[in-house]
Design a protein around this motif. Sequence first.
Motif, PDB file in Angstrom:
ATOM      1  N   LYS A  26      -9.820   0.314   2.718  1.00 47.57           N
ATOM      2  CA  LYS A  26      -9.886   1.714   3.160  1.00 47.57           C
ATOM      3  C   LYS A  26     -10.008   2.644   1.958  1.00 47.57           C
ATOM      4  N   GLY A  27     -10.895   3.603   2.104  1.00 49.41           N
ATOM      5  CA  GLY A  27     -11.067   4.602   1.054  1.00 49.41           C
ATOM      6  C   GLY A  27     -11.950   4.147  -0.094  1.00 49.41           C
ATOM      7  N   ALA A  28     -12.603   2.988   0.035  1.00 44.69           N
ATOM      8  CA  ALA A  28     -13.431   2.478  -1.054  1.00 44.69           C
ATOM      9  C   ALA A  28     -14.846   2.201  -0.570  1.00 44.69           C
ATOM     10  N   GLY A  29     -15.788   2.578  -1.382  1.00 42.97           N
ATOM     11  CA  GLY A  29     -17.176   2.201  -1.160  1.00 42.97           C
ATOM     12  C   GLY A  29     -17.485   0.989  -2.024  1.00 42.97           C
ATOM     13  N   HIS A  30     -18.689   0.491  -1.921  1.00 43.03           N
ATOM     14  CA  HIS A  30     -19.061  -0.708  -2.669  1.00 43.03           C
ATOM     15  C   HIS A  30     -18.848  -0.532  -4.176  1.00 43.03           C
ATOM     16  N   LEU A  31     -19.333   0.570  -4.726  1.00 48.13           N
ATOM     17  CA  LEU A  31     -19.226   0.780  -6.166  1.00 48.13           C
ATOM     18  C   LEU A  31     -17.802   1.066  -6.619  1.00 48.13           C
ATOM     19  N   ASP A  32     -16.975   1.583  -5.746  1.00 49.10           N
ATOM     20  CA  ASP A  32     -15.575   1.835  -6.097  1.00 49.10           C
ATOM     21  C   ASP A  32     -14.863   0.554  -6.516  1.00 49.10           C
ATOM     22  N   LEU A  33     -15.277  -0.558  -5.966  1.00 53.25           N
ATOM     23  CA  LEU A  33     -14.593  -1.815  -6.265  1.00 53.25           C
ATOM     24  C   LEU A  33     -14.966  -2.365  -7.639  1.00 53.25           C
ATOM     25  N   ASP A  35     -15.222   0.048 -10.308  1.00 47.40           N
ATOM     26  CA  ASP A  35     -14.621   1.007 -11.221  1.00 47.40           C
ATOM     27  C   ASP A  35     -13.155   1.325 -10.950  1.00 47.40           C
ATOM     28  N   ARG A  36     -12.749   1.294  -9.709  1.00 46.48           N
ATOM     29  CA  ARG A  36     -11.381   1.690  -9.351  1.00 46.48           C
ATOM     30  C   ARG A  36     -10.552   0.435  -9.087  1.00 46.48           C
ATOM     31  N   VAL A  37     -10.123  -0.204 -10.176  1.00 44.86           N
ATOM     32  CA  VAL A  37      -9.455  -1.503 -10.057  1.00 44.86           C
ATOM     33  C   VAL A  37      -8.134  -1.426  -9.293  1.00 44.86           C
ATOM     34  N   THR A  38      -7.575  -0.252  -9.148  1.00 48.53           N
ATOM     35  CA  THR A  38      -6.333  -0.137  -8.382  1.00 48.53           C
ATOM     36  C   THR A  38      -6.574  -0.372  -6.890  1.00 48.53           C
ATOM     37  N   LEU A  39      -7.843  -0.278  -6.456  1.00 51.35           N
ATOM     38  CA  LEU A  39      -8.171  -0.509  -5.048  1.00 51.35           C
ATOM     39  C   LEU A  39      -8.434  -1.986  -4.745  1.00 51.35           C
ATOM     40  N   ILE A  40      -8.700  -2.767  -5.766  1.00 43.99           N
ATOM     41  CA  ILE A  40      -9.068  -4.173  -5.551  1.00 43.99           C
ATOM     42  C   ILE A  40      -7.840  -4.959  -5.095  1.00 43.99           C
ATOM     43  N   PRO A  41      -7.923  -5.617  -3.957  1.00 44.18           N
ATOM     44  CA  PRO A  41      -6.770  -6.383  -3.436  1.00 44.18           C
ATOM     45  C   PRO A  41      -6.677  -7.766  -4.094  1.00 44.18           C
ATOM     46  N   PHE A  42      -6.231  -7.792  -5.357  1.00 48.55           N
ATOM     47  CA  PHE A  42      -6.190  -9.044  -6.112  1.00 48.55           C
ATOM     48  C   PHE A  42      -5.317 -10.097  -5.431  1.00 48.55           C
ATOM     49  N   ASP A  43      -4.223  -9.689  -4.800  1.00 46.33           N
ATOM     50  CA  ASP A  43      -3.356 -10.658  -4.115  1.00 46.33           C
ATOM     51  C   ASP A  43      -4.090 -11.325  -2.958  1.00 46.33           C
TER      52      ASP A  43
END
Length: 59
Positions: A26-33, A35-43
């Motif tokens: 939620k709140g992320a577009g393709h390119l956001d993933l 640049d915005r590493v805080t949005l990436i669900p690494f877990d």
Amino acid sequence: MTRRIRKSLGNWRIRRPPPKELYWVKGAGHLDLYDRVTLIPFDKLTAFFNKNLNQAESY
């Protein structure tokens, strides 16, 4: 959700070979993933790869 997105999701479900999982950030577009590493669900990614890579080794 637009008709185009619904159609794409429907096609994805039909054509996907297992294992695949759709995860909507939620709140992320393709390119956001990129640049915005805080949005990436690494877990979530780690759990998916650990589960499915372990299954691939058992074949």
